[in-house]
Design an enzyme around this catalytic site. Structure first.
Site, PDB file in Angstrom:
ATOM      1  CG  HIS A  59      -9.037  -1.657   4.143  1.00 50.86           C
ATOM      2  ND1 HIS A  59      -8.750  -1.708   2.786  1.00 50.86           N
ATOM      3  CD2 HIS A  59      -8.727  -0.402   4.539  1.00 50.86           C
ATOM      4  CE1 HIS A  59      -8.288  -0.541   2.408  1.00 50.86           C
ATOM      5  NE2 HIS A  59      -8.254   0.275   3.449  1.00 50.86           N
ATOM      6  CG  ASP A  60     -11.526   1.690   3.259  1.00 48.04           C
ATOM      7  OD1 ASP A  60     -11.086   1.629   4.427  1.00 48.04           O
ATOM      8  OD2 ASP A  60     -10.887   2.189   2.314  1.00 48.04           O
ATOM      9  CD  GLU A 116      -9.053   4.465  -1.645  1.00 48.52           C
ATOM     10  OE1 GLU A 116      -9.973   4.118  -0.920  1.00 48.52           O
ATOM     11  OE2 GLU A 116      -8.127   5.199  -1.249  1.00 48.52           O
ATOM     12  CG  ASP A 147      -4.765   5.534   0.978  1.00 44.90           C
ATOM     13  OD1 ASP A 147      -5.633   4.684   1.180  1.00 44.90           O
ATOM     14  OD2 ASP A 147      -4.726   6.634   1.579  1.00 44.90           O
ATOM     15  CG  ASP A 168      -2.283   0.414   1.007  1.00 43.37           C
ATOM     16  OD1 ASP A 168      -2.465   1.538   0.507  1.00 43.37           O
ATOM     17  OD2 ASP A 168      -3.208  -0.362   1.306  1.00 43.37           O
TER      18      ASP A 168
HETATM   19  C1  NOJ Z   1      -8.373   5.020   1.909  1.00 44.65           C
HETATM   20  C2  NOJ Z   1      -8.063   3.831   2.755  1.00 44.65           C
HETATM   21  O1  NOJ Z   1      -8.491   2.685   2.109  1.00 44.65           O
HETATM   22  C3  NOJ Z   1      -8.731   4.061   4.086  1.00 44.65           C
HETATM   23  O2  NOJ Z   1      -8.708   2.921   4.900  1.00 44.65           O
HETATM   24  C4  NOJ Z   1      -8.073   5.245   4.751  1.00 44.65           C
HETATM   25  O3  NOJ Z   1      -8.781   5.562   5.929  1.00 44.65           O
HETATM   26  C5  NOJ Z   1      -8.061   6.465   3.846  1.00 44.65           C
HETATM   27  N1  NOJ Z   1      -7.738   6.167   2.483  1.00 44.65           N
HETATM   28  C6  NOJ Z   1      -7.052   7.471   4.325  1.00 44.65           C
HETATM   29  O4  NOJ Z   1      -5.755   7.006   4.080  1.00 44.65           O
END
Ligand code: NOJ
Length: 548
Positions: free
Chosen positions: A317-318, A247, A199, A98
């Site tokens: 994970h989100d 992302e 990210d 990441d």
């Molecule tokens: C996206 C990540 O997937 C998430 O988990 C994170 O809180 C935010 N970006 C900030 O880095």
């Protein structure tokens, strides 16, 4: 030159904090991952994406980095990491790390220097502005609630943080920042890493003028974004055989196609969020899944030009777990887990499995004290302060939508703490671990896990069609069944998935299944086909192979 190996790959995402604890401190770690490499190999995946494992004070579980070139104390050491990557490579599995470079932690030495004074050489590594009178420079709200600007009294300036106050945004206009990012990438690539998941990479380029009332879109692939990414790609990423997946928060399909086109040297592919919004009002308030919208969204992305490659996911994970989010849980859980996987894995693109998805892990039930994610905690704080009468409603909504659902520890067995740790787990373990766990799934030939293994083998066998075939909707208006075909020359795959816990029929749009071979089926019987329709059992999924 890039081999674009990722076009044939399936990628497994590990959230290290919740995967496997090896030393009894209740927190997953790198040695825990190394213990499970045979499990990962046996699943049949080609690469692992590891969520951040760098040094971090953990305001946002590692997405706030204080040292990019070392490992978080909770997770182990660089030696442990080397042992893990060697173990992966020995098994023919690649490693994607990441890359979190929209922001650092406020405990990173750059920020500690930057905040000392305006003439500190690191000051310009971050984004500082004067206030608007007594107010912040502009209207932007941070993703984790509150203003995106933090006032620093001795400087009489605000710094920008699009996430938490402990995640100050880097200033990409500063050439030195871009050099640092290249050096970080090079450091890991030279250690053998095979690529990065970048990210919120679409947020890195902020407009010069940020004062007043500014649209949020101003920082989505904003001023100079393509130059910055192209510079990284040319001078660093593309010198290695990497996968660079971004992302892509806030990016629509048209823009996505521009920034992932193979002919440009930018991102190889990206994660979009459009299908993740088909069960929410305003992105957050839960509503029932609109299956037709979900299908139309995915199908639309499938029809991108050939030079654009997709990333396929239902979980990470989100996100809450895809069960019960998209399909029924309870007695249908195992069928649902297999059916959802089938609906995704035969689309064009690189599929991702999030840890636990391969055994059909589900959402948990949380009391208010059990939420651990900064996003959940901050929302509850704001509601308690501004609208306490909505607190119970917020807890209910979080029990559907919170990121915490993805982060409950991996369920390895029915033993104490689901076999995740001998100590006290850092976060609640889902109560259902006695029924849903790896150990039991390994023993049961009809388990979700064994279905995943079979599905990955089948996908490999037909990789020419899954990689290169055309995508076509079948009966797109059907509100119960997700169906599509993939066609390459005279070969075709037909995928039929019943999202409902009742028998459902689907119109085959002229496709004849008489001589088709069933190559994957999550149920006992093959669907009954008559007069151009197929009748599917509750939550049934089937894949057929046909040739002309
Ligand atoms: C996206 C990540 O997937 C998430 O988990 C994170 O809180 C935010 N970006 C900030 O880095």
């Amino acid at each position: 030159m890039k081999s674009r190996w990722y076009k044939d790959a399936v990628i497994y995402q590990i959230y290290p904090r919740s995967f496997k604890d090896s030393n009894g401190d209740g927190i997953g770690d790198i040695k825990g991952i190394t213990e499970k490499l045979d499990y990962i190999k046996d699943l049949g995946v080609d690469a692992v994406w590891l969520s951040p494992c760098y040094k971090s004070p953990n305001d946002d579980n590692g997405y706030d980095i204080s040292d990019y070139c070392d490992i978080m104390d909770d997770f182990g050491t660089l030696e442990d990491w080397q042992e893990m990557i060697d173990g992966l490579h020995k098994r023919g599995i690649k490693l994607i790390m990441d890359l979190v470079v929209n922001h650092t932690s406020d405990e990173h030495v750059w920020f500690k220097e930057a905040i000392k004074s305006k003439d500190n050489p690191y000051h310009d590594y971050y984004i500082w502005r004067k206030g608007n009178g007594k107010r912040p420079p502009n209207n932007w709200q941070a993703c984790f609630t509150g203003s995106a600007w933090q006032y620093v009294e001795h400087l009489d300036e605000y710094y920008l943080h699009l996430f938490s106050v402990k995640q100050p945004d880097l200033n990409w206009r500063n050439e030195k920042v871009r050099e640092e990012v290249k050096n970080i990438c090079k450091y890991w690539l030279d250690k053998g890493v095979d690529g990065f998941r970048c990210d919120v990479i679409t947020y890195i380029a902020k407009p010069e003028n940020m004062n007043g009332n500014i649209s949020y879109s101003a920082y989505v692939t904003g001023e100079h974004w393509e130059e910055y990414i192209n510079e990284l790609a040319r001078e660093c990423w593309n010198k290695y055989d990497t996968l660079i997946v971004g992302e892509a928060t806030g990016v629509n399909k048209k823009r996505a196609e521009e920034i992932t086109d193979e002919k440009k040297e930018l991102l190889d592919t990206l994660f979009h969020f459009e299908h993740m919004q088909t069960d929410a009002y305003f992105g957050y308030l839960p509503k029932k899944l609109d299956l037709v919208k979900f299908k139309r969204t995915l199908s639309n992305w499938q029809r991108s030009p050939r030079s654009v490659w997709q990333s396929l996911y239902y979980e990470n994970h989100d996100q809450p777990r895809s069960i019960p989010r998209f399909m029924p849980s309870g007695k249908w859980r195992e069928y649902s887990a297999k059916a959802l996987a089938t609906s995704l894995f035969f689309q064009r693109g690189t599929p991702y499995i999030f840890e636990g998805q391969e055994i059909g892990m589900t959402n948990a039930r949380f009391t208010r004290e059990e939420f651990k994610d900064i996003a959940s905690i901050n929302i509850l704080k704001v509601i308690d302060k501004r609208a306490p009468f909505l607190s119970n409603f917020a807890i209910k909504a979080l029990n559907i939508k919170a990121r915490d659902h993805a982060r409950t520890p991996m369920q390895w067995s029915s033993n104490k703490n689901a076999g995740f740790t001998d100590g006290t787990p850092w976060m609640k373990i889902n109560d259902n671990y006695k029924e849903i766990n790896v150990e039991d799934d390994l023993k049961d030939e009809n388990s979700v896990l064994n279905f995943y293994k079979k599905m990955l083998k089948v996908r490999k066998e037909y990789i020419d069609i899954t990689r290169d075939g055309d995508y076509n909707d079948i009966d797109i208006r059907n509100r119960s069944v997700f169906a599509y075909s993939r066609t390459l020359n005279d070969k075709k795959l037909v995928v039929l998935v019943n999202f409902k816990s009742k028998p459902s029929k689907v119109k085959l749009d002229g496709i004849k299944l008489d001589n088709a071979k069933v190559i994957l089926n999550n149920a006992g019987n093959v669907p009954f086909v008559k007069n151009g329709y197929a009748m599917l059992a509750p939550c049934q999924s089937v894949v057929y192979a046909l040739s002309k």
